[in-house]
Design an enzyme around this catalytic site. Structure first.
Site, PDB file in Angstrom:
ATOM      1  N   THR A  85       0.986  -1.084  -0.105  1.00  0.00           N
ATOM      2  CA  THR A  85       0.054   0.074   0.251  1.00  0.00           C
ATOM      3  C   THR A  85       0.975   1.117  -0.078  1.00  0.00           C
ATOM      4  O   THR A  85       2.238   1.196   0.496  1.00  0.00           O
ATOM      5  CB  THR A  85      -0.780   0.200   1.336  1.00  0.00           C
ATOM      6  OG1 THR A  85      -1.398   1.480   1.589  1.00  0.00           O
ATOM      7  CG2 THR A  85      -0.130  -0.227   2.570  1.00  0.00           C
ATOM      8  N   CYS A 199      -1.769   5.053  -5.410  1.00  0.00           N
ATOM      9  CA  CYS A 199      -2.787   4.205  -4.671  1.00  0.00           C
ATOM     10  C   CYS A 199      -2.853   3.082  -5.380  1.00  0.00           C
ATOM     11  O   CYS A 199      -3.103   2.878  -6.593  1.00  0.00           O
ATOM     12  CB  CYS A 199      -3.966   4.866  -4.604  1.00  0.00           C
ATOM     13  SG  CYS A 199      -5.139   3.770  -4.117  1.00  0.00           S
ATOM     14  N   GLU A 201      -4.743   0.737  -5.462  1.00  0.00           N
ATOM     15  CA  GLU A 201      -5.976   0.183  -6.488  1.00  0.00           C
ATOM     16  C   GLU A 201      -6.356   1.012  -7.591  1.00  0.00           C
ATOM     17  O   GLU A 201      -7.100   0.622  -8.535  1.00  0.00           O
ATOM     18  CB  GLU A 201      -7.297   0.502  -5.567  1.00  0.00           C
ATOM     19  CG  GLU A 201      -7.293  -0.314  -4.493  1.00  0.00           C
ATOM     20  CD  GLU A 201      -6.615  -0.133  -3.053  1.00  0.00           C
ATOM     21  OE1 GLU A 201      -6.509  -1.046  -2.293  1.00  0.00           O
ATOM     22  OE2 GLU A 201      -6.186   1.009  -3.146  1.00  0.00           O
TER      23      GLU A 201
END
Length: 233
Positions: A85, A199, A201
């Site tokens: 992350t 990020c 995602e």
């Protein structure tokens, strides 16, 4: 061939953590051939706990969770640790200072990738923490001499809300995709030569086919660098 074991701290969110596993194994097969795959161990946290502590701003508690996860990986036999992350790298010192094995920072691997492409000015998209605090950009600026620009205030909020309200929950819509593309185009007009999808995602929503400037998929870069390390060492 003997390779090192990669330790992964995942679950933030699992939507992107599953991609790390895919990236590692795809790269292992590409480099080593045959039926080779990556040796790795993952400790996956409950994202609801992280989200709750993030909203409270209790970064020390998040750091303690990361420390425990890292130590768990070391005990399990990992040779290197990756935090899967971007945002939680704010407290990555809780990892690096509390284990005896190497920790590979995502901003460092991203900076190396940008430098290799010869770019000087890039934009960074991610959560508000990633965009607004300096734990990420200072590595890019100080270690790689990059100029980093971020979206204006309202656009930072848009990106942040898309990440927390949609992407980490597995929702990927064309409306949000177009909003991100429009923000990137504005930053391109300000001179950005590339965009860091800071990020893990975001690359599920946006690809290099959607915009004119290079994208830097931080999770993929991170995983590939780790796999190369595990082979070289």
């Amino acid at each position: 061939m003997h390779t090192k074991t990669i330790g992964l701290i995942g679950g933030m969110s699992w939507e992107s953590s599953k991609l790390y596993y895919e990236f590692l194994n795809t790269k292992a097969k590409d480099i080593l051939g045959g039926s080779h795959s990556a040796k790795c161990i993952m400790v996956s946290v409950d994202f609801a706990d992280i989200e709750r502590l993030t909203i409270k701003g209790d970064w020390n508690a998040i750091g303690e969770l990361m420390k425990q996860s890292a130590q768990q990986l070391e005990r399990a036999g990992a040779d290197i640790i990756l935090l899967c992350t971007n945002t939680i790298h704010l407290v990555s010192h809780y990892i690096s200072e509390n284990v005896s094995i190497p920790f590979m920072h995502i901003a460092t691997t991203t900076g190396e990738s940008i430098k290799n492409k010869g770019l000087k000015k890039v934009t960074l998209l991610g959560t508000k923490v990633t965009m607004e605090k300096d734990f990420y950009t200072k590595i890019l600026v100080n270690d790689f001499e990059l100029e980093v620009i971020i979206p204006e205030t309202k656009d930072r909020q848009v990106v942040h809300d898309i990440i927390y309200n949609e992407l980490v929950k597995g929702h990927f819509t064309n409306v949000s995709k177009q909003e991100i593309i429009n923000i990137i185009k504005e930053l391109q007009n300000q001179g950005a030569q590339g965009v860091i999808l800071g990020c893990t995602e975001l690359p599920i929503l946006i690809s290099e086919l959607d915009i004119e400037i290079p994208i830097f998929d931080t999770g993929k870069i991170h995983a590939y660098k780790a796999l190369e390390w595990s082979i070289k060492n």
